[in-house]
Design a protein around this motif. Sequence first.
Motif, short mmCIF file in Angstrom:
data_model
loop_
_atom_site.label_atom_id
_atom_site.label_comp_id
_atom_site.label_asym_id
_atom_site.label_seq_id
_atom_site.Cartn_x
_atom_site.Cartn_y
_atom_site.Cartn_z
N GLN A 5 -24.37 11.18 8.46
CA GLN A 5 -23.76 10.17 9.32
C GLN A 5 -22.71 10.81 10.23
O GLN A 5 -21.88 11.62 9.78
N ASP A 6 -22.75 10.46 11.50
CA ASP A 6 -21.84 10.98 12.51
C ASP A 6 -20.82 9.91 12.89
O ASP A 6 -20.86 8.79 12.38
N LEU A 7 -19.91 10.25 13.78
CA LEU A 7 -18.89 9.32 14.25
C LEU A 7 -19.18 8.90 15.68
O LEU A 7 -19.66 9.70 16.49
N VAL A 8 -18.88 7.65 16.00
CA VAL A 8 -18.99 7.16 17.37
C VAL A 8 -17.78 6.30 17.66
O VAL A 8 -17.28 5.59 16.78
N THR A 9 -17.27 6.40 18.89
CA THR A 9 -16.18 5.53 19.30
C THR A 9 -16.50 4.91 20.64
O THR A 9 -17.03 5.56 21.54
N PHE A 10 -16.21 3.62 20.74
CA PHE A 10 -16.41 2.84 21.96
C PHE A 10 -15.04 2.61 22.58
O PHE A 10 -14.20 1.88 22.02
N THR A 11 -14.79 3.22 23.75
CA THR A 11 -13.45 3.13 24.34
C THR A 11 -13.15 1.76 24.90
O THR A 11 -12.01 1.34 24.97
N ARG A 12 -14.20 1.05 25.38
CA ARG A 12 -14.05 -0.24 26.05
C ARG A 12 -13.03 -0.12 27.18
O ARG A 12 -13.06 0.85 27.94
N GLY A 13 -12.10 -1.08 27.36
CA GLY A 13 -11.15 -0.99 28.45
C GLY A 13 -11.83 -0.92 29.79
O GLY A 13 -12.84 -1.59 30.04
N THR A 14 -11.31 -0.09 30.69
CA THR A 14 -11.89 0.04 32.04
C THR A 14 -13.01 1.07 32.10
O THR A 14 -13.81 1.05 33.02
N ALA A 15 -13.06 1.97 31.12
CA ALA A 15 -14.04 3.07 31.19
C ALA A 15 -15.38 2.71 30.57
O ALA A 15 -16.44 3.09 31.08
N HIS A 16 -15.36 2.01 29.43
CA HIS A 16 -16.58 1.63 28.71
C HIS A 16 -17.38 2.86 28.27
O HIS A 16 -18.61 2.83 28.20
N ASP A 17 -16.68 3.95 27.95
CA ASP A 17 -17.37 5.17 27.52
C ASP A 17 -17.68 5.11 26.03
O ASP A 17 -17.06 4.38 25.26
N VAL A 18 -18.66 5.93 25.64
CA VAL A 18 -19.05 6.07 24.23
C VAL A 18 -19.08 7.56 23.90
O VAL A 18 -19.80 8.33 24.54
N TYR A 19 -18.27 7.96 22.91
CA TYR A 19 -18.20 9.35 22.48
C TYR A 19 -18.75 9.49 21.06
O TYR A 19 -18.57 8.60 20.23
N VAL A 20 -19.39 10.63 20.81
CA VAL A 20 -19.96 10.92 19.50
C VAL A 20 -19.44 12.26 19.00
O VAL A 20 -19.29 13.21 19.79
N ALA A 21 -19.14 12.35 17.71
CA ALA A 21 -18.83 13.61 17.04
C ALA A 21 -19.84 13.77 15.91
O ALA A 21 -19.87 12.96 14.98
N LEU A 22 -20.67 14.79 15.99
CA LEU A 22 -21.74 15.00 15.02
C LEU A 22 -21.20 15.66 13.75
O LEU A 22 -20.38 16.58 13.81
N SER A 23 -21.71 15.23 12.61
CA SER A 23 -21.30 15.80 11.34
C SER A 23 -21.97 17.15 11.10
O SER A 23 -23.18 17.31 11.33
N THR A 24 -21.19 18.10 10.61
CA THR A 24 -21.72 19.39 10.17
C THR A 24 -21.92 19.41 8.66
O THR A 24 -22.43 20.38 8.12
#
Length: 495
Positions: A230-249
């Motif tokens: 399982q990896d991590l994801v964050t939804f910034t929302r706000g004005t950017a609406h970006d989605v970032y992922v950090a993959l598990s090692t």
Amino acid sequence: MSNGVASIPVCWDSTGFDTEKGWVRSIVEARFEGQPFFHVDFTGWGQCSVFSSGIRIQLSDTTSDNNPRVKALGRGLNGMANGMVLNFTFNNWGYGSCNTATVGDSGRRYCIEAIGVHEFGHALSLAHEQNRGDKPSSCTDSPQGTNGDMYVGNFDQGSLMAYCNPTWNNGGNLSQGDVAGLARLYGGGGDVFVGSSTGSGFSSGQARHDGFCIGNEVCLTGDFNGDGRQDLVTFTRGTAHDVYVALSTGTGFNGSGWKWHDDFAYDGETPRVGDVNGDGKDDIVVFTHSPANDVYVALSTGSSFGGAGLWHGDFAYTGELPEVGDFNGDGRDDIVTFTQGSANDVYVALSTGSSFGGAGLWHGDFAYSGETPKVGDFNGDGRDDIVTFTQGSASDVYVALSTGSSFGGAGLWHSDFAYSGEIPAVGDVNGDGRDDIVTFVRGSQGTVYAATSSGGSFNGYSWLWSTGLCLAQDVCAVADVTGDGHADAIGFKRN
């Protein structure tokens, strides 16, 4: 703080011993500065003046005042004359173990360095480990000095700060528990702590990522590249609406700035994660709520999320609680919404692999207002079921099992779990193929309790699985980030 680094002045109230002072400075800078999960910088290191701030160090080896110590923890030392006391000669205190005549020059230097790191641990607010109220009987050393005001991780006998550590002062080295504690204090926002499941508890929470999911972002987990972790994801929302992922090692997470989507999940919308097309990689889903009540999906390619597509045009109204799970056991995750309010209905829309079909009523009386519903496969039949935590005064836990086309009658599976204010979660923490329940108490001690599924109920009352993992206002989660089949506990630090 400067650029996220705590700059801490250090000076000497005593003169002389320039060589030994250099040893202390070198070992302290080597152990505490340039760390990936916490950020401190000790400055100065010259002679103190009357008005010097920061850590002020006295050298003493008299018969009445010779034991190394600090006179306060953390900020309490700021500007205190002789606030830290070190001993460089050991003619009185420590003669048999640290004096040159007994252990030689190298042994004396070892003592000076190990003691210096220990005392600077206090200066950074670490209390003695044996002061904890959950100290095991195997640690027979008595509490000493000031107590801390929060637990970080489980009791750590390997800590630099534990008198019952079989290696004195841990050889002047930080344990992983020490690093986790300092990350809490000097890591800034967005640190991620993981307590790995042993099958009967969670290991002491370790810092595994620095600067992920900050402020009011939404932190979730999922296997986005299909490697079984399982990896991590964050939804910034706000004005950017970006989605970032950090993959598990398996032992950490790669990528703090890996943007996988740049226009997904606006403010007021609810993002979720699930493998909706059945390709073994988790995708992202967002419920827009009113007035449109649309559901959009962005499929994972293994390295990004594709363009968002409309998968349903009338699902999960404002005030409802949507979730994702495979309710008919076909290998594709579906969507569910808990209406709560006066109806307490539960609707499901099944995935076709490219859209969600029409919503069907799967239960007519489940998860009342104020309760916390979740999804998981509690009997291990390959179909996700629904659970609700009543919290409140009853703290009951009810489960309705999936038949593949509806949820059966709700049964009481636990009668004392997840009190008001606690954060309940679901995951297979013992690796038997059935999802279990976990509750995070948070606060200053961060206790975590679990009750494991028997297939027809949840076993265990007051089964303590960890302490000091998910604290204060942290976001708490359960997910198998190591890929060993056991769901681990995760705390996303918020401040």
